[in-house]
Design an enzyme around this catalytic site. Structure first.
Site, PDB file in Angstrom:
ATOM      1  N   ILE A  89       0.833  -1.211   0.000  1.00 36.26           N
ATOM      2  CA  ILE A  89       0.000   0.000   0.000  1.00 36.26           C
ATOM      3  C   ILE A  89       0.868   1.262   0.000  1.00 36.26           C
ATOM      4  CG2 ILE A  89      -1.778   1.284   1.272  1.00 36.26           C
ATOM      5  CD1 ILE A  89      -2.925  -1.246   2.315  1.00 36.26           C
TER       6      ILE A  89
ATOM      7  N   HIS B  26      -1.241   5.135  -9.687  1.00 39.94           N
ATOM      8  CA  HIS B  26      -1.957   5.795  -8.573  1.00 39.94           C
ATOM      9  C   HIS B  26      -1.433   7.224  -8.406  1.00 39.94           C
ATOM     10  CE1 HIS B  26      -4.228   6.188  -4.944  1.00 39.94           C
ATOM     11  NE2 HIS B  26      -3.180   6.236  -4.152  1.00 39.94           N
TER      12      HIS B  26
END
Ligand SMILES: NC(=O)c1ccc[n+]([C@@H]2O[C@H](COP(=O)([O-])OP(=O)(O)OC[C@H]3O[C@@H](n4cnc5c(N)ncnc54)[C@H](O)[C@@H]3O)[C@@H](O)[C@H]2O)c1
Ligand SMILES: O=C(O)C[C@H](O)C(=O)O
Length: 320
Positions: free
Chosen positions: A119, A176
């Site tokens: 993450i 992202h």
């Protein structure tokens, strides 16, 4: 049947939320790991003390040594630093790359059979580096971002149309970053593609464009509000969905950062694409046929990720 073991590397805002959700969902026994002494132990005990109230069975423990993750089935990595207002995710690259080197070595030594979900930001470059540092097969190392970005897209659409989030299906691919690719043509509300909703007069083009833009900047919106860190509830929920699909062999199709080997004309890079997650990790990668505009947006996003991967190679020549 023995319970599964879930190791959380990083016990900060997301790590603690992950532990709570994994406990509530009874996904397995949970080990929280962090370099900060007392934090993983304190969070593990606090969540364990909530288990009689919520009625879940899970062993929770906290640790500061990598031996505690031994034999983990799933590892979720949030170790590192989050951004603050005024920063971009890319500003975290240098410091978090060093963290990925330590984490990769720990995983390699103690849990080489785990399914690893990264993450830590900047996500696509960090998961690329973590796979290399850990030496685990690419199908067992993925990055969480697309589930979160897509959830934001879905939420904003449901809110604008005043309908249930359950009936909104939307997908965001690419890296992202602020140039991620929310796929308007492939997203539906009640089965109706978004361009048709616009034609039907249920959603204006201006509103749809604004939602796409808000989705792209969704992370920054939360950072600006919180001021001390970044989002953690939705990111944790997103990673738990990925872990659950692996542990229960659900074979969900989720947008995740996966290593490409020829798909989308790319080789070796990590970027957000739709994949099937089952008991073998990434079992299949879906290659969507893009139109010209989508192709250009995806290429721009991939170029940003490639730039960050190059920067990683400069900092850590062993990655080249
Ligand atoms: N991919 C995504 O969609 C997404 C979403 C939200 C946040 N993030 C990123 O996730 C990361 C974690 O966010 P957070 O809010 O939990 O941050 P946080 O600061 O609350 O927690 C990070 C934890 O990592 C620990 N840590 C630092 N260095 C470590 C090391 N070498 N080994 C082990 N632990 C170490 C810290 O002690 C801290 O407890 C950040 O990089 C953030 O940008 C990514
Ligand atoms: O925006 C951030 O820095 C955190 C995360 O990547 C997010 O999208 O919430």
């Amino acid at each position: 049947m023995a319970r599964k073991k879930i190791a959380l590397i990083g016990s900060g805002q997301i790590g603690g939320t992950l532990a709570h959700l994994a406990g509530l969902k009874e996904l397995g026994d949970i080990v929280l790991f962090d370099i900060a002494e007392g934090i993983p132990q304190g969070k593990a005990l606090d969540i364990a003390e909530s288990s009689p109230v919520d009625g879940f069975d899970a062993k929770l423990s906290g640790a500061n040594g990598y031996e505690a993750i031994a034999g983990a089935d799933v590892i979720i990595v949030t170790a590192g630093v989050p951004r603050k207002p005024g920063m971009s995710r890319d500003d975290l690259l240098s410091i978090n790359l060093g963290v990925m080197e330590q984490v990769g070595a720990g995983i390699k030594q103690y849990a080489p059979n785990a399914f690893v979900i990264c993450i830590t930001n900047p996500l696509d470059a960090m998961v690329w580096a973590l796979q290399k540092f850990s030496g685990l097969p690419a199908n067992k190392v993925v990055g969480m971002a697309g589930v979160l970005d897509s959830a934001r897209f879905r939420y904003f659409l449901a809110e604008a149309l005043n309908v249930s989030v359950k009936d909104v299906h939307a997908m965001t691919l690419g890296g992202h970053g602020d140039d991620m690719v929310p796929l308007v043509r492939h997203s539906t509300v009640g089965g109706i593609p978004l361009p048709d909703l616009v034609k039907m007069g249920l959603l204006s083009q201006e509103k749809l464009d604004a939602i796409v833009e808000r989705t792209r900047k969704g992370g920054g919106e939360i950072v600006a509000l919180l001021k001390t860190g970044s989002a953690f509830y939705a990111p944790a929920a997103s990673a738990i969905a990925m872990a659950e699909s692996y542990l229960k062999d659900q074979k969900r199709i989720l947008p995740v950062a996966a290593q490409l080997s020829g798909q989308y004309g790319l080789d070796g890079t990590y970027v957000g694409v739709p994949v099937v997650i089952g008991e073998n990790g990434v079992e299949r990668i879906f290659e969507i046929e893009f139109d010209e505009a989508e192709k250009a947006m995806f290429a721009k996003s991939v170029a940003s990720v490639s730039g960050l991967i190059e920067a990683c190679k400069q900092i850590k020549p062993s990655l080249a």
